[in-house]
Design an enzyme around this catalytic site. Structure first.
Site, PDB file in Angstrom:
ATOM      1  CG  LEU A   1      -1.965  -1.045   1.400  1.00  0.00           C
ATOM      2  CD1 LEU A   1      -1.360  -2.378   1.855  1.00  0.00           C
ATOM      3  CD2 LEU A   1      -3.011  -0.599   2.425  1.00  0.00           C
TER       4      LEU A   1
ATOM      5  N   GLY B   1       1.578   4.173   4.743  1.00  0.00           N
ATOM      6  CA  GLY B   1       2.426   3.256   3.979  1.00  0.00           C
ATOM      7  C   GLY B   1       2.613   1.926   4.676  1.00  0.00           C
ATOM      8  CB  SER B   2       1.199  -0.509   5.720  1.00  0.00           C
ATOM      9  OG  SER B   2      -0.037  -0.209   5.091  1.00  0.00           O
ATOM     10  NE  ARG B   3       4.529  -7.712   2.203  1.00  0.00           N
ATOM     11  CZ  ARG B   3       5.717  -8.304   2.237  1.00  0.00           C
ATOM     12  NH1 ARG B   3       6.802  -7.616   1.984  1.00  0.00           N
ATOM     13  NH2 ARG B   3       5.811  -9.567   2.525  1.00  0.00           N
TER      14      ARG B   3
END
Length: 224
Positions: free
Chosen positions: A103, A191-193
């Site tokens: 993301l 911001g991530s996953r």
């Protein structure tokens, strides 16, 4: 995407996790602008606008079939391959298919359950904050993992992973909750996953590079 859908996405109401940032930015714009001048007003206004966009929480309509695995987040598929689930979820050590979705700061960051079932376990682990698009992020980064037990006894893992600038994982689900496919269960800030571990023998139907829509895009068919 139609203009109407694009506007509904941009103008979607914010997730509750974003309210402190939105209210803080608005306060800086109003109070700071009155005291210190227009430059602080515009700084606060820009920050408020960014937070309204980042924390937007649009309505999603999951497919009506109960035997699908859905994308848990918006973003781009960066990995599809076999991997052992996180040990803290007690899903065994045998590799299963994993789909990793990255993301960016421009994506909707609300996380949604990939399947319908019971939240059997939630395990948070401290860690590093390396680039979430890297493979080592699954093992080294701060993460929050959910084990969801399906009605037929199979198990799906869903892991929220903090990224390079993400510093807060929010999970609103609780162990024992019955959750629906596409239902919101958390958000990761800035911001991530999000990784999904499929049940043994279930193959993913997506490829690296595809764009996901959380709660709507199909990752796998549990009947296959």
């Amino acid at each position: 995407m139609s203009l109407r859908n694009s506007l509904s996405l941009v103008l979607a109401p914010p997730h509750p996790a974003g309210r402190p940032f939105i209210y803080g930015g608005a306060a800086v714009a109003v109070v700071g602008g009155l005291i210190l001048g227009s430059w602080l007003f515009w700084l606060g206004a820009l920050f408020t606008g960014f937070c309204l966009y980042f924390f937007r929480d649009p309505t999603r309509v999951p497919p009506p079939r109960p035997d699908l695995v859905l994308a848990p987040a918006d973003g781009k598929v960066v990995m599809v391959g076999l991997a052992a689930p996180p040990a803290e979820l007690d899903m065994g050590t045998a590799p299963v298919w994993r789909v990793a979705i990255f993301l960016s700061v421009l994506d909707v960051h609300v996380n949604r359950s990939p399947v319908a079932g019971r939240v059997a376990r939630i395990a948070y682990r401290h860690g590093a904050f390396v680039d979430a698009s890297l493979d080592k992020a699954s093992e080294n980064n701060e993460r929050n993992a959910l084990r969801i037990d399906l009605p037929d006894g199979r198990v799906v893992g869903c892991v929220q992973i903090a990224g390079l600038i993400a510093r807060r994982i929010v999970c609103t689900a609780r162990e024992g909750d019955i959750i629906a496919a596409g239902e919101r269960f958390g958000i990761i800030r800035f911001g991530s996953r999000t990784d999904v571990y499929l049940p043994e023998g279930v193959l993913p139907t997506v490829l690296v590079g595809q764009t996901m829509i959380g709660g709507e895009t199909i990752l796998a068919d549990l009947r296959a």
